[in-house]
Every structure is written in C-alpha cells, then in structure tokens.
Design a protein around this motif. Sequence first.
Motif, PDB file in Angstrom:
ATOM      1  N   LEU A  87       0.831  -1.208   0.000  1.00 38.43           N
ATOM      2  CA  LEU A  87       0.000   0.000   0.000  1.00 38.43           C
ATOM      3  C   LEU A  87       0.863   1.256   0.000  1.00 38.43           C
ATOM      4  O   LEU A  87       0.574   2.220  -0.732  1.00 38.43           O
ATOM      5  CB  LEU A  87      -0.922  -0.020   1.222  1.00 38.43           C
ATOM      6  CG  LEU A  87      -2.018  -1.090   1.225  1.00 38.43           C
ATOM      7  CD1 LEU A  87      -2.733  -1.117   2.572  1.00 38.43           C
ATOM      8  CD2 LEU A  87      -3.021  -0.832   0.103  1.00 38.43           C
ATOM      9  N   LYS A  88       1.906   1.264   0.784  1.00 37.91           N
ATOM     10  CA  LYS A  88       2.795   2.430   0.798  1.00 37.91           C
ATOM     11  C   LYS A  88       3.467   2.629  -0.556  1.00 37.91           C
ATOM     12  O   LYS A  88       3.561   3.759  -1.051  1.00 37.91           O
ATOM     13  CB  LYS A  88       3.862   2.258   1.882  1.00 37.91           C
ATOM     14  CG  LYS A  88       3.368   2.503   3.295  1.00 37.91           C
ATOM     15  CD  LYS A  88       4.532   2.458   4.258  1.00 37.91           C
ATOM     16  CE  LYS A  88       4.098   2.802   5.663  1.00 37.91           C
ATOM     17  NZ  LYS A  88       5.235   2.811   6.604  1.00 37.91           N
ATOM     18  N   LYS A  89       3.937   1.550  -1.154  1.00 45.27           N
ATOM     19  CA  LYS A  89       4.611   1.654  -2.442  1.00 45.27           C
ATOM     20  C   LYS A  89       3.661   2.169  -3.519  1.00 45.27           C
ATOM     21  O   LYS A  89       4.041   3.011  -4.344  1.00 45.27           O
ATOM     22  CB  LYS A  89       5.178   0.285  -2.843  1.00 45.27           C
ATOM     23  CG  LYS A  89       5.972   0.301  -4.141  1.00 45.27           C
ATOM     24  CD  LYS A  89       7.237   1.107  -4.016  1.00 45.27           C
ATOM     25  CE  LYS A  89       8.072   1.021  -5.293  1.00 45.27           C
ATOM     26  NZ  LYS A  89       9.341   1.755  -5.178  1.00 45.27           N
ATOM     27  N   LYS A  90       2.427   1.685  -3.546  1.00 44.30           N
ATOM     28  CA  LYS A  90       1.464   2.164  -4.523  1.00 44.30           C
ATOM     29  C   LYS A  90       1.164   3.644  -4.307  1.00 44.30           C
ATOM     30  O   LYS A  90       0.997   4.402  -5.274  1.00 44.30           O
ATOM     31  CB  LYS A  90       0.171   1.338  -4.453  1.00 44.30           C
ATOM     32  CG  LYS A  90       0.298  -0.056  -5.036  1.00 44.30           C
ATOM     33  CD  LYS A  90      -1.032  -0.749  -5.151  1.00 44.30           C
ATOM     34  CE  LYS A  90      -1.868  -0.143  -6.262  1.00 44.30           C
ATOM     35  NZ  LYS A  90      -1.325  -0.427  -7.590  1.00 44.30           N
ATOM     36  N   LEU A 122       2.145   9.303  -6.361  1.00 44.45           N
ATOM     37  CA  LEU A 122       2.737  10.635  -6.215  1.00 44.45           C
ATOM     38  C   LEU A 122       3.795  10.895  -7.275  1.00 44.45           C
ATOM     39  O   LEU A 122       3.911  12.005  -7.799  1.00 44.45           O
ATOM     40  CB  LEU A 122       3.355  10.780  -4.819  1.00 44.45           C
ATOM     41  CG  LEU A 122       2.380  10.854  -3.648  1.00 44.45           C
ATOM     42  CD1 LEU A 122       3.142  10.857  -2.341  1.00 44.45           C
ATOM     43  CD2 LEU A 122       1.519  12.105  -3.749  1.00 44.45           C
ATOM     44  N   CYS A 123       4.569   9.875  -7.599  1.00 42.90           N
ATOM     45  CA  CYS A 123       5.600  10.023  -8.629  1.00 42.90           C
ATOM     46  C   CYS A 123       4.978  10.314  -9.985  1.00 42.90           C
ATOM     47  O   CYS A 123       5.483  11.144 -10.744  1.00 42.90           O
ATOM     48  CB  CYS A 123       6.455   8.755  -8.677  1.00 42.90           C
ATOM     49  SG  CYS A 123       7.819   8.824  -9.854  1.00 42.90           S
ATOM     50  N   ARG A 124       3.867   9.639 -10.313  1.00 39.35           N
ATOM     51  CA  ARG A 124       3.198   9.894 -11.590  1.00 39.35           C
ATOM     52  C   ARG A 124       2.618  11.308 -11.658  1.00 39.35           C
ATOM     53  O   ARG A 124       2.488  11.879 -12.730  1.00 39.35           O
ATOM     54  CB  ARG A 124       2.091   8.860 -11.812  1.00 39.35           C
ATOM     55  CG  ARG A 124       2.614   7.467 -12.146  1.00 39.35           C
ATOM     56  CD  ARG A 124       1.506   6.582 -12.673  1.00 39.35           C
ATOM     57  NE  ARG A 124       0.498   6.333 -11.662  1.00 39.35           N
ATOM     58  CZ  ARG A 124       0.497   5.288 -10.851  1.00 39.35           C
ATOM     59  NH1 ARG A 124       1.490   4.404 -10.914  1.00 39.35           N
ATOM     60  NH2 ARG A 124      -0.466   5.108  -9.968  1.00 39.35           N
ATOM     61  N   THR A 144       1.579  -9.454  -7.753  1.00 39.61           N
ATOM     62  CA  THR A 144       0.185  -9.345  -8.165  1.00 39.61           C
ATOM     63  C   THR A 144      -0.228  -7.912  -8.449  1.00 39.61           C
ATOM     64  O   THR A 144      -0.851  -7.630  -9.482  1.00 39.61           O
ATOM     65  CB  THR A 144      -0.730  -9.932  -7.069  1.00 39.61           C
ATOM     66  OG1 THR A 144      -0.349 -11.286  -6.800  1.00 39.61           O
ATOM     67  CG2 THR A 144      -2.190  -9.899  -7.516  1.00 39.61           C
ATOM     68  N   PHE A 145       0.133  -6.983  -7.571  1.00 34.71           N
ATOM     69  CA  PHE A 145      -0.369  -5.613  -7.664  1.00 34.71           C
ATOM     70  C   PHE A 145       0.656  -4.613  -8.175  1.00 34.71           C
ATOM     71  O   PHE A 145       0.282  -3.532  -8.628  1.00 34.71           O
ATOM     72  CB  PHE A 145      -0.869  -5.155  -6.290  1.00 34.71           C
ATOM     73  CG  PHE A 145      -2.037  -5.948  -5.774  1.00 34.71           C
ATOM     74  CD1 PHE A 145      -3.311  -5.744  -6.284  1.00 34.71           C
ATOM     75  CD2 PHE A 145      -1.866  -6.904  -4.798  1.00 34.71           C
ATOM     76  CE1 PHE A 145      -4.381  -6.486  -5.822  1.00 34.71           C
ATOM     77  CE2 PHE A 145      -2.933  -7.645  -4.319  1.00 34.71           C
ATOM     78  CZ  PHE A 145      -4.203  -7.435  -4.843  1.00 34.71           C
ATOM     79  N   ALA A 186      -3.298   4.402   4.359  1.00 42.89           N
ATOM     80  CA  ALA A 186      -3.838   3.049   4.534  1.00 42.89           C
ATOM     81  C   ALA A 186      -2.722   2.063   4.845  1.00 42.89           C
ATOM     82  O   ALA A 186      -2.872   1.173   5.699  1.00 42.89           O
ATOM     83  CB  ALA A 186      -4.597   2.626   3.280  1.00 42.89           C
ATOM     84  N   GLY A 187      -1.592   2.230   4.145  1.00 41.49           N
ATOM     85  CA  GLY A 187      -0.449   1.382   4.448  1.00 41.49           C
ATOM     86  C   GLY A 187       0.083   1.617   5.842  1.00 41.49           C
ATOM     87  O   GLY A 187       0.472   0.670   6.541  1.00 41.49           O
ATOM     88  N   LEU A 188       0.098   2.886   6.263  1.00 36.71           N
ATOM     89  CA  LEU A 188       0.554   3.190   7.619  1.00 36.71           C
ATOM     90  C   LEU A 188      -0.387   2.601   8.670  1.00 36.71           C
ATOM     91  O   LEU A 188       0.061   2.076   9.696  1.00 36.71           O
ATOM     92  CB  LEU A 188       0.660   4.707   7.794  1.00 36.71           C
ATOM     93  CG  LEU A 188       1.206   5.181   9.139  1.00 36.71           C
ATOM     94  CD1 LEU A 188       2.646   4.706   9.326  1.00 36.71           C
ATOM     95  CD2 LEU A 188       1.129   6.701   9.253  1.00 36.71           C
TER      96      LEU A 188
END
Length: 360
Positions: free
Chosen positions: A30-33, A38-40, A102-103, A61-63
């Motif tokens: 979740l954090k990576k997504k 943000l990068c995009r 997967t994601f 959500a990841g946090l």
Amino acid sequence: MGAAGGRAGFYVGLGLALASSAFIGSSFILKKKGLLRLCRRGRARAGQGGHAYLQEWLWWAGLLCMGVGEAANFAAYAFAPATLVTPLGALSVLVSAVLSSTFLNEQLNVHGKIGCILSILGSTVMVIHAPQEEEVSSLESMAEKLKDPGFIVFAVCVLVSSLLLIFVAGPRYGQSNVLVYVLVCSAIGSLSVSCVKGLGIALKELFSGKPVLKEPLGWVLLVCLVICISVQINYLNKALDIFNTSVVTPVYYVLFTTSVMMCSAILFKEWQHMVLDNIIGTISGFLTIVSGIFLLHAFRDMPFTADLLPLFLQQGRTDLHASWRSADRHQSCQHQPLLPSEDKGSQSAEEEEEEEGESV
C-alpha cells in the motif's frame, strides 16, 4: 499449571506474530502504490526529502495497516521471546513478495518461490527450537537489565553508527546503496523492540493494579519508542521510494532480525539457558530463512530457462531432443508416399518450367 499457562501464552504470541506479518507485508504494498501515484503526479519524492506522501490516502492506509501489524507484534513480544517473534517477520517478506507480483507487476520467478518455501521451513524450525528468555516481571527488573554494561555498550554503538549513516553515508551513498537507509531502520529498530518489551511489562503491571503511571521508566520508554518508530518510518520511506520493494523488504528483514536477536541476547539473556540442540536448531532455522530471503532477492530479475541448467543436464537434454528428432524422422518415413522419387521429379520439372517462363 504454570507450564500449561506459559505454553498457552507462547501460542498466543505465535498467533499474534503471524497476524503481524500478514499486516506488515500488506502495508509495504500500500505504501509503495501510494508513492508511485505521487511520482506519476510529479510531486516531490520521499527519496529527495519530500513529504507529499502525507496527502496520499493509500500511504495512510499502508501506515494504518502497519500500525495494526506493529500492535499485534507489540502484543506478541509480551507473550513470546523476541528471538522467536522477530524471525517470524520473514512471513511479511513472503506476503510482500506475493502481493508485489500481483499488484505491482514485480517478478516472482522460480528462485523466489523456492526462497519462499525455504523461509517457511526456517520459520518452522525456529518455532520448534525457540529459546526461553529470562523472566522480567516488573519495571524494576527491566531497569536493572537496562543498566547492564553490555546493553549500554550495544546501545551506544547503535546510536553512533546510526548518526554516521544519517549524516555521513546518507548524503553520499543513500541514493545508490540500499544498505544505508535500511541499516538505519534496522539498528534503531533493535532499540524499539527493547522499548516495546518494557512497555509490555508496564501494561501488565497497570492492568494488575500497580501504580505504573508514577514510574518514570515507563514514560521514558514510551518517548524513546516514539522517536525510534519515527526514525524508522522516515528512512524506510526513503528506501522504498528509491529502491524496489522486492529489494528493500528482504534486506530490511535480514538486518532487522539480526539486530534484534543481538539486542535480545544481550538484554534478556535468551541464549544463556538454551541447550546445544536448541541453539543449533535456532541458528539453522535463521540461516535457512536468510538463504530463502537471498534467493528471493538476488535472482528476482533472472528468468529461469533450460540454458541455466548444469552442463551435464543440458547434455542429457540435448541427447533427449536428438532421440526425439530421430524418432520423429523415423515415424515420418513410415508415412511417406510409395514413390517419393516421382514426386521429387515432378517438383523439379515444375521448378524448371517456372524458371524458363521467367527467363522468357
């Protein structure tokens, strides 16, 4: 009765550790997504000192997921030894690896799958040979352990090395070497585990009716825990933003687990009363997990093809293919026309007529 209660507490700690791994492994994805979104958008990246991720709901959500996992991990340390709870974090690596493929479209090849299996086997061995820590039932006994010269030397070494990594190695090598930021998280994380153990003892005393809130040690441990977790979150975000999740997660696991096991061995004397077979089993299980994590990480981008097989297997494969081809040729000869020469003659005659027509 006491042994049965201790065994029940052991299984409670084991279950909480497994649940913690599932939540923490999901939190990395979740954090990576969130960071990728943000990068995009062209926002300031965390690896460059930006904090735009605080406005991204996926990151939060990841946090939150990591918070639930850490809370379960917090409770697990109150029931089971740190040398058992921490290595079971390997399962968070497995969860992260599977969900990444997967994601996040990150590759999980056959080496990674073998690594996952080895990590599970190593975790099982460590559960079977789990050590027993020295009983710490009060904040007073915890304070005595924190005053131990060995732990003081260990804590000073951790703080000095972390400061050197942050202010000296970070600006130079942080963007190119994954070990810089992950080492900071791992070293500081070993101290946070000690704070968690102490706060777990404080909560047990609080629920039993003791005036724990008047004890300064509990508040000191709480402040230290908040500082340690803040540092871990900050530099883990930097590492995740710069490097691949399948790189950060296994390296962080190995370094963090090693640091925690060292800290627990010094602070709680977990290895002091272990028999030889349990020591060998614990070390073997941990090395099996490390081997699995290495396979999961080192060969993540390498496709597994027949050309990677040893030469003697490739030779056998070549002979097998040759035998198949000869068998196919033999079978095709049995189904050829009865007069192949006439067919060849007619084909050559047609080719000659076509060539004469082209020349005209």
